[in-house]
Each structure stands twice: as structure tokens, then as C-alpha cells.
Motif scaffolding. Structure first.
Motif, PDB file in Angstrom:
ATOM      1  N   ALA A 120       0.840  -1.208   0.000  1.00 51.84           N
ATOM      2  CA  ALA A 120       0.000   0.000   0.000  1.00 51.84           C
ATOM      3  C   ALA A 120       0.872   1.254   0.000  1.00 51.84           C
ATOM      4  O   ALA A 120       0.575   2.229  -0.704  1.00 51.84           O
ATOM      5  CB  ALA A 120      -0.923  -0.010   1.209  1.00 51.84           C
ATOM      6  N   LEU A 121       1.950   1.239   0.766  1.00 56.21           N
ATOM      7  CA  LEU A 121       2.861   2.394   0.786  1.00 56.21           C
ATOM      8  C   LEU A 121       3.488   2.611  -0.583  1.00 56.21           C
ATOM      9  O   LEU A 121       3.600   3.745  -1.066  1.00 56.21           O
ATOM     10  CB  LEU A 121       3.964   2.173   1.830  1.00 56.21           C
ATOM     11  N   ALA A 122       3.893   1.519  -1.226  1.00 58.53           N
ATOM     12  CA  ALA A 122       4.539   1.624  -2.535  1.00 58.53           C
ATOM     13  C   ALA A 122       3.562   2.112  -3.604  1.00 58.53           C
ATOM     14  O   ALA A 122       3.933   2.915  -4.466  1.00 58.53           O
ATOM     15  CB  ALA A 122       5.126   0.266  -2.928  1.00 58.53           C
ATOM     16  N   ALA A 135      10.831  -5.681  -7.656  1.00 55.92           N
ATOM     17  CA  ALA A 135      10.790  -4.405  -8.387  1.00 55.92           C
ATOM     18  C   ALA A 135      11.237  -3.254  -7.501  1.00 55.92           C
ATOM     19  O   ALA A 135      11.958  -2.349  -7.948  1.00 55.92           O
ATOM     20  CB  ALA A 135       9.375  -4.157  -8.913  1.00 55.92           C
ATOM     21  N   LEU A 136      10.840  -3.270  -6.236  1.00 55.42           N
ATOM     22  CA  LEU A 136      11.232  -2.193  -5.329  1.00 55.42           C
ATOM     23  C   LEU A 136      12.725  -2.255  -5.010  1.00 55.42           C
ATOM     24  O   LEU A 136      13.379  -1.214  -4.886  1.00 55.42           O
ATOM     25  CB  LEU A 136      10.408  -2.273  -4.042  1.00 55.42           C
ATOM     26  N   CYS A 137      13.262  -3.454  -4.879  1.00 57.10           N
ATOM     27  CA  CYS A 137      14.710  -3.582  -4.669  1.00 57.10           C
ATOM     28  C   CYS A 137      15.467  -2.993  -5.856  1.00 57.10           C
ATOM     29  O   CYS A 137      16.466  -2.279  -5.687  1.00 57.10           O
ATOM     30  CB  CYS A 137      15.090  -5.041  -4.466  1.00 57.10           C
ATOM     31  N   ILE A 142      18.809  -1.912  -4.174  1.00 60.91           N
ATOM     32  CA  ILE A 142      19.094  -2.857  -3.089  1.00 60.91           C
ATOM     33  C   ILE A 142      19.520  -4.193  -3.694  1.00 60.91           C
ATOM     34  O   ILE A 142      18.806  -4.770  -4.515  1.00 60.91           O
ATOM     35  CB  ILE A 142      17.851  -3.026  -2.195  1.00 60.91           C
ATOM     36  N   ASP A 143      20.664  -4.701  -3.291  1.00 60.27           N
ATOM     37  CA  ASP A 143      21.218  -5.930  -3.845  1.00 60.27           C
ATOM     38  C   ASP A 143      20.386  -7.135  -3.404  1.00 60.27           C
ATOM     39  O   ASP A 143      20.239  -7.395  -2.208  1.00 60.27           O
ATOM     40  CB  ASP A 143      22.668  -6.095  -3.377  1.00 60.27           C
ATOM     41  N   LEU A 159      13.084  -6.439   2.767  1.00 59.75           N
ATOM     42  CA  LEU A 159      11.946  -5.550   2.993  1.00 59.75           C
ATOM     43  C   LEU A 159      12.296  -4.444   3.985  1.00 59.75           C
ATOM     44  O   LEU A 159      11.808  -3.316   3.858  1.00 59.75           O
ATOM     45  CB  LEU A 159      10.739  -6.346   3.490  1.00 59.75           C
ATOM     46  N   ALA A 160      13.124  -4.743   4.967  1.00 67.17           N
ATOM     47  CA  ALA A 160      13.529  -3.717   5.931  1.00 67.17           C
ATOM     48  C   ALA A 160      14.217  -2.558   5.212  1.00 67.17           C
ATOM     49  O   ALA A 160      13.971  -1.384   5.517  1.00 67.17           O
ATOM     50  CB  ALA A 160      14.457  -4.320   6.984  1.00 67.17           C
ATOM     51  N   GLN A 161      15.067  -2.878   4.229  1.00 63.02           N
ATOM     52  CA  GLN A 161      15.743  -1.824   3.461  1.00 63.02           C
ATOM     53  C   GLN A 161      14.748  -1.065   2.580  1.00 63.02           C
ATOM     54  O   GLN A 161      14.815   0.164   2.465  1.00 63.02           O
ATOM     55  CB  GLN A 161      16.841  -2.445   2.600  1.00 63.02           C
ATOM     56  N   VAL A 162      13.828  -1.795   1.974  1.00 63.59           N
ATOM     57  CA  VAL A 162      12.801  -1.156   1.148  1.00 63.59           C
ATOM     58  C   VAL A 162      11.927  -0.237   2.000  1.00 63.59           C
ATOM     59  O   VAL A 162      11.594   0.886   1.587  1.00 63.59           O
ATOM     60  CB  VAL A 162      11.940  -2.227   0.443  1.00 63.59           C
ATOM     61  N   TYR A 163      11.571  -0.699   3.190  1.00 62.17           N
ATOM     62  CA  TYR A 163      10.698   0.081   4.073  1.00 62.17           C
ATOM     63  C   TYR A 163      11.338   1.419   4.442  1.00 62.17           C
ATOM     64  O   TYR A 163      10.666   2.454   4.477  1.00 62.17           O
ATOM     65  CB  TYR A 163      10.399  -0.736   5.326  1.00 62.17           C
ATOM     66  N   VAL A 164      12.642   1.401   4.705  1.00 63.38           N
ATOM     67  CA  VAL A 164      13.349   2.654   4.999  1.00 63.38           C
ATOM     68  C   VAL A 164      13.221   3.620   3.831  1.00 63.38           C
ATOM     69  O   VAL A 164      12.966   4.815   4.015  1.00 63.38           O
ATOM     70  CB  VAL A 164      14.828   2.371   5.325  1.00 63.38           C
TER      71      VAL A 164
END
Length: 232
Positions: A120-122, A135-137, A142-143, A159-164
Motif C-alpha cells: 500500500a505504501l509503494a 521491483a522495489l529492490c 538494493i542488492d 523488505l527492511a531496506q525497502v521500508y526505509v
């Protein structure tokens, strides 16, 4: 603020038709920074593993048969989750399986108010774009080269990196660090960069008044200007 980023792997798509959770991976974050604390477990689903699901995560029925049942680790898992917000990608799916397992052993479900859905955020931040985890990575650099198959803990780490990135990016911490550095220094010693300037030698003041000869040359120059506006 404490948050838990988590992901699950399952035997299928719908816990209402008998599908079970077989793996969970959780990452603890405080103020959007990973603390290093994690929770990871495999579960014996007490049923077969459809080949379609095994192709996704690589977990076979034979491998899972030796793992503990969900009920055996439920208290440990719930203690790790605490009362924090729980962040997941397509969170309704993961919440559905987690709550189905809790219901199965007579435990209270986790309230939907604690759910944060990164899909939802994306969609809000990137309308019309692909918003899968892969796709978000790619979008955020993000590797994920080590992600051969889905894995709950690995996917939670990504996901933690994507969330940031979805919630402001890494520059949040950089700005905070600069403010903390500036606060630790005397107010008179702060420069525009937030650091103390180097020591400089004190020089005596230098005279800047014109000499008599300079004043005389200036007067002669002004007198030679024809039709000067200050003489009108």
C-alpha cells in the motif's frame, strides 16, 4: 519507535482451505534502524507440501517434518513481536496465516491496527508502477543477487531496506546525526557544516585610511572630469 519487519512462507495461498505457515522471519527495527535482533523459525505443517509451493521457497515436506510445530514456538514468537507495529509486504496475506495459526492453538489474533502494508505504501508513492519486492529492490538499488528462492528471513531483510526507502530514505539518519553533532558543540563554535572551525591565529588590525598623496591624486582626477553630475 520499535517495529518488526516480517515475512512468511506457506504451503499455499489460503489458510481457510488448510494451507499452513511453514516459515517466519522477523527483523527488529528501532527508529527505522535495524538493531540486529531477529527471530526465525521453520514449522512442521503436519501435511504435504504442494510442488508449486516448494518451487517457490524450496522447503520440502521431508525437511519440515523434523521441525517444531507452531504451538511449540508460539510463546517465543509472540514475545519477540511484543506490541510493536508489524510491517509486511502484502501484509494481509502474512497476517492471515499468522492469525490462522494462532487461532488453531486457541490464542488471540493480532489486531489489524498493528499492520503496516508496504505494498500500500509503494502504490501510494509509485502509482502505476510495479511494486513487487523484486521491483522495489531494483528501484532503490538494493542488492538481491543472493535471493535465489524465497526465504522468510532473507525477504524480511530486503523488505527492511525497502521500508526505509518508502518512509523517507537513508537521509533521515544522516540529518539526525548532523543535528546531534551540532548540539554537542558550543553555540559560538558551530559552522554551517555543524563542526568546530580550526584554530586561527589572531592578527592585528590593518590601517585602511588613504594617505595624503592618494587624496591629492584623487582630487586632481576628479577636477579633470568634464560636466560632472555632482557639479550641476
Amino acid at each position: 519507535m520499535r517495529e518488526v519487519i516480517f515475512d512468511t512462507e506457506t504451503t499455499g495461498l489460503d489458510p481457510r482451505t488448510g494451507d499452513r505457515m511453514v516459515e517466519i522471519g522477523c527483523i527488529e527495527m528501532v527508529d527505522r534502524v535495524e538493531t540486529g535482533r531477529t527471530f526465525h523459525a521453520y514449522f512442521n505443517p503436519e501435511r504435504d507440501m504442494p510442488i508449486e509451493a516448494e518451487r517457490v521457497h524450496g522447503l520440502s515436506a521431508e525437511f519440515l517434518a523434523t521441525k517444531p510445530r507452531f504451538a511449540e514456538l508460539a510463546d517465543e514468537l509472540l514475545a519477540f513481536l511484543g506490541d510493536s507495529l508489524l510491517v509486511a509486504h502484502n501484509a494481509g496475506f502474512d497476517f492471515g496465516f499468522l492469525n490462522a495459526e494462532l487461532e488453531r492453538i486457541g490464542r488471540a489474533p493480532i489486531a489489524a491496527e498493528r499492520m503496516v502494508d508496504t505494498v500500500a505504501l509503494a502504490r501510494k508513492k509509485h502509482p502505476g508502477a510495479k511494486n513487487s519486492l523484486d521491483a522495489l529492490c531494483t528501484r532503490y538499488g538494493i542488492d538481491r543477487s543472493h535471493r535465489v528462492k524465497h526465504g522468510a528471513l532473507l525477504d524480511a531483510e530486503l523488505l527492511a531496506q525497502v521500508y526505509v526507502e518508502l518512509t523517507g530514505g537513508r537521509q533521515i539518519g544522516l540529518g539526525l546525526a548532523e543535528r546531534e553533532t551540532a548540539a554537542a558543540l558550543p553555540a559560538t563554535a558551530i559552522t554551517a557544516t555543524g563542526t568546530a572551525p580550526a584554530e586561527r591565529p589572531v592578527r592585528p588590525p590593518r590601517p585602511h585610511a588613504p594617505s595624503a598623496a592618494e587624496l591629492e591624486r584623487h582630487s586632481a582626477f576628479v577636477a579633470g572630469i568634464e560636466n560632472a553630475i555632482w557639479t550641476r
